[in-house]
Design an enzyme around this catalytic site. Sequence first.
Site, PDB file in Angstrom:
ATOM      1  N   ARG A  52      53.486  14.781  37.529  1.00 36.69           N
ATOM      2  CA  ARG A  52      54.050  15.971  38.196  1.00 36.69           C
ATOM      3  C   ARG A  52      53.890  15.834  39.711  1.00 36.69           C
ATOM      4  O   ARG A  52      54.719  16.301  40.485  1.00 36.69           O
ATOM      5  CB  ARG A  52      53.394  17.264  37.698  1.00 36.69           C
ATOM      6  CG  ARG A  52      53.805  18.470  38.501  1.00 36.69           C
ATOM      7  CD  ARG A  52      53.672  19.826  37.827  1.00 36.69           C
ATOM      8  NE  ARG A  52      52.578  19.998  36.926  1.00 36.69           N
ATOM      9  CZ  ARG A  52      51.291  20.125  37.285  1.00 36.69           C
ATOM     10  NH1 ARG A  52      50.951  20.100  38.561  1.00 36.69           N
ATOM     11  NH2 ARG A  52      50.375  20.277  36.361  1.00 36.69           N
ATOM     12  N   TYR A 104      74.455  27.823  52.870  1.00 34.30           N
ATOM     13  CA  TYR A 104      74.605  27.699  51.418  1.00 34.30           C
ATOM     14  C   TYR A 104      74.151  29.006  50.762  1.00 34.30           C
ATOM     15  O   TYR A 104      73.004  29.419  50.929  1.00 34.30           O
ATOM     16  CB  TYR A 104      73.802  26.488  50.923  1.00 34.30           C
ATOM     17  CG  TYR A 104      73.803  26.385  49.422  1.00 34.30           C
ATOM     18  CD1 TYR A 104      75.005  26.314  48.723  1.00 34.30           C
ATOM     19  CD2 TYR A 104      72.625  26.385  48.701  1.00 34.30           C
ATOM     20  CE1 TYR A 104      75.022  26.251  47.357  1.00 34.30           C
ATOM     21  CE2 TYR A 104      72.627  26.314  47.325  1.00 34.30           C
ATOM     22  CZ  TYR A 104      73.834  26.251  46.655  1.00 34.30           C
ATOM     23  OH  TYR A 104      73.847  26.205  45.288  1.00 34.30           O
ATOM     24  N   ASP A 177      69.183  21.466  56.935  1.00 32.49           N
ATOM     25  CA  ASP A 177      69.893  21.080  55.713  1.00 32.49           C
ATOM     26  C   ASP A 177      71.055  20.195  56.161  1.00 32.49           C
ATOM     27  O   ASP A 177      72.049  20.675  56.711  1.00 32.49           O
ATOM     28  CB  ASP A 177      70.390  22.325  54.981  1.00 32.49           C
ATOM     29  CG  ASP A 177      71.128  21.987  53.683  1.00 32.49           C
ATOM     30  OD1 ASP A 177      71.547  20.823  53.520  1.00 32.49           O
ATOM     31  OD2 ASP A 177      71.300  22.891  52.835  1.00 32.49           O
ATOM     32  N   LYS A 202      74.407  15.823  45.926  1.00 36.00           N
ATOM     33  CA  LYS A 202      75.730  15.669  46.539  1.00 36.00           C
ATOM     34  C   LYS A 202      75.963  14.213  46.943  1.00 36.00           C
ATOM     35  O   LYS A 202      75.943  13.351  46.105  1.00 36.00           O
ATOM     36  CB  LYS A 202      75.867  16.641  47.711  1.00 36.00           C
ATOM     37  CG  LYS A 202      75.310  18.049  47.411  1.00 36.00           C
ATOM     38  CD  LYS A 202      76.051  18.759  46.289  1.00 36.00           C
ATOM     39  CE  LYS A 202      75.396  20.109  46.011  1.00 36.00           C
ATOM     40  NZ  LYS A 202      75.961  20.823  44.891  1.00 36.00           N
TER      41      LYS A 202
HETATM   42  C1  LIG Z   1      74.382  22.488  51.633  1.00 38.66           C
HETATM   43  C2  LIG Z   1      73.639  22.673  50.333  1.00 38.66           C
HETATM   44  N1  LIG Z   1      72.312  22.836  50.354  1.00 38.66           N
HETATM   45  C3  LIG Z   1      71.625  23.012  49.198  1.00 38.66           C
HETATM   46  C4  LIG Z   1      72.229  23.033  47.969  1.00 38.66           C
HETATM   47  C5  LIG Z   1      71.410  23.208  46.724  1.00 38.66           C
HETATM   48  O1  LIG Z   1      71.345  22.004  46.004  1.00 38.66           O
HETATM   49  P1  LIG Z   1      71.133  21.956  44.413  1.00 38.66           P
HETATM   50  O2  LIG Z   1      72.383  22.488  43.787  1.00 38.66           O
HETATM   51  O3  LIG Z   1      70.856  20.514  44.113  1.00 38.66           O
HETATM   52  O4  LIG Z   1      69.948  22.831  44.095  1.00 38.66           O
HETATM   53  C6  LIG Z   1      73.606  22.878  47.909  1.00 38.66           C
HETATM   54  C7  LIG Z   1      74.303  22.925  46.593  1.00 38.66           C
HETATM   55  O5  LIG Z   1      75.482  23.166  46.513  1.00 38.66           O
HETATM   56  C8  LIG Z   1      74.338  22.698  49.114  1.00 38.66           C
HETATM   57  O6  LIG Z   1      75.669  22.530  49.107  1.00 38.66           O
END
Ligand SMILES: Cc1ncc(COP(=O)(O)O)c(C=O)c1O
Length: 383
Positions: A52, A104, A177, A202
Site C-alpha cells: 500500500r 476540472y 495540474d 489521460k
Molecule cells: C485536468 C484533469 N485533472 C484531473 C482529472 C482527474 O483524473 P482522474 O479521472 O484520473 O481521477 C481529470 C479527469 O478528467 C482532468 O481532466
Amino acid sequence: MNPKTTHPDTIAAQALGWVDERTRAITPPVHVSTTYLRDPDNQYRSGRVYARADNPAFDQAEAVINALEGGHQALLFASGMAAATAVFQALKPGDHVLAPKVMYWSLRNWLMNFATEWGLKIELIDMTSPAAVKAAVQPGKTKLVWVETPANPLWTVTDIRATAQIAHEAGALLAVDSTVATPLITQPLALGADVVMHAATKYLNGHSDVIAGVLVTREDSDYWQRVRKVRAQVGGTLGSFEAWLLARGLRTLHLRVRAASASAQRIAEHFHGHALVAEVLYPGLPSCQGHEVAKAQMKGGFSGMLSIRAKGGEAAAIAVAANTQLWKRATSLGGVESLIEHRASVEGAGTPAPLDLLRLSVGVEDVDDLIADMEQALAAAHR
Ligand SMILES: Cc1ncc(COP(=O)(O)O)c(C=O)c1O
C-alpha cells in the site's frame, strides 16, 4: 542514461534505458506481491514493507515521469483525483487555498464540499490574472495556490512563473495540474511550481485503459513527506498491472502528444470563423485568451484539447455530438482516439461551460478524416 543531458523523446522511448538486471529483460515484470520479507535481524533493508505504501511496480513509471518533469521525486496514485486530493489532504484545517474558477469540475466539487467541510478555506479566483492572484493571496495564511493550465473546459492559460512568484512571496506553495500540457509541452517545476499533478489516465497512459494519477515534487520537504503519508495511509494506491500499462504507454508519449497537438492546431484553425461555429477555444489561436503566455510556456504545440461553441445553442451542440461518427461521444481525454462531449451535460448545475460548448480531445487519427467528420456533423445538426 543521464536525464539532464538526454532528450525527453529518448527518455520516454527507452524508459530511461531501464533493463532488468536479473533477467536482462528490456520491459519490466509486473510485480504483484503485496508484502516483502523482513531481514533475519528484524530489519527491512530493502526499504519495502507493504505494497500500500510502496511497490516496485511503480518504480519505472515514477522514474520516467520524474525525469520528464525534472523533479526530485514522483509518486503514483490510484487516479488523478487521488493525486490531486492528496495535495490538499496534506494541508491543515484553517489553511487558506486559492484555486481557479475554471478548472476540472470534479476537483472543484470536492474542494467546495469535502475540503471545505474539513476546514480548508478555499477561495476560487480568476487564476489567469496575476493581479487577481496578488489581490487574493493572504501572506502567512495562504498555504497553497492551485493552478490548472490550460484549464478545462475553456483552455484558459495561467502564467506559471508569475503565479509562482506571487505564491512564494506570500509563503504559499504552487501546485499545477498539468494534465493537458504534459511534460513534453510544459515543465511547471522549471517555471517555479513546487508540485506538478497529472491525471495519468489521460496523455501519460494515452490509451483510455488505465485510471491513474501522479504527483511530482521539486524538492523534498515536510510538506512532501505529508503527501507521501497520505498515499501510504489513506491508500489511494495504484494497482500493479495499471502501473505496468502506464509505463508502457509512456514510451510513446512524445509521438502521441506531438501528433495530437499538430492536429488540434489544424482543427482549431479550420473551424475558427466557420459559418456554423460561434467560437473556437484553443491556446494556439492568437485570438484566444492567454495565447502570448502559452507561446512562452508551452513548447512544441498547444496540446490536443480544444473546445468549439456551436452556432444554434445547446440543442445544436448536442446534435453535433450525436452526429459525429469518427469522434467518439464520450468523456475523458488524452487517448489515441478522438472524443467529443457536450461539456455542460457532464458538469451539471454551476458549470462555467457555455451551454453550446463541445469539448474535443484530439487523438492520433488522420486529421483530414477528423475535420471531414466534424464538417458533416455540423451540417447534419443544422439540417
Ligand atoms: C485536468 C484533469 N485533472 C484531473 C482529472 C482527474 O483524473 P482522474 O479521472 O484520473 O481521477 C481529470 C479527469 O478528467 C482532468 O481532466
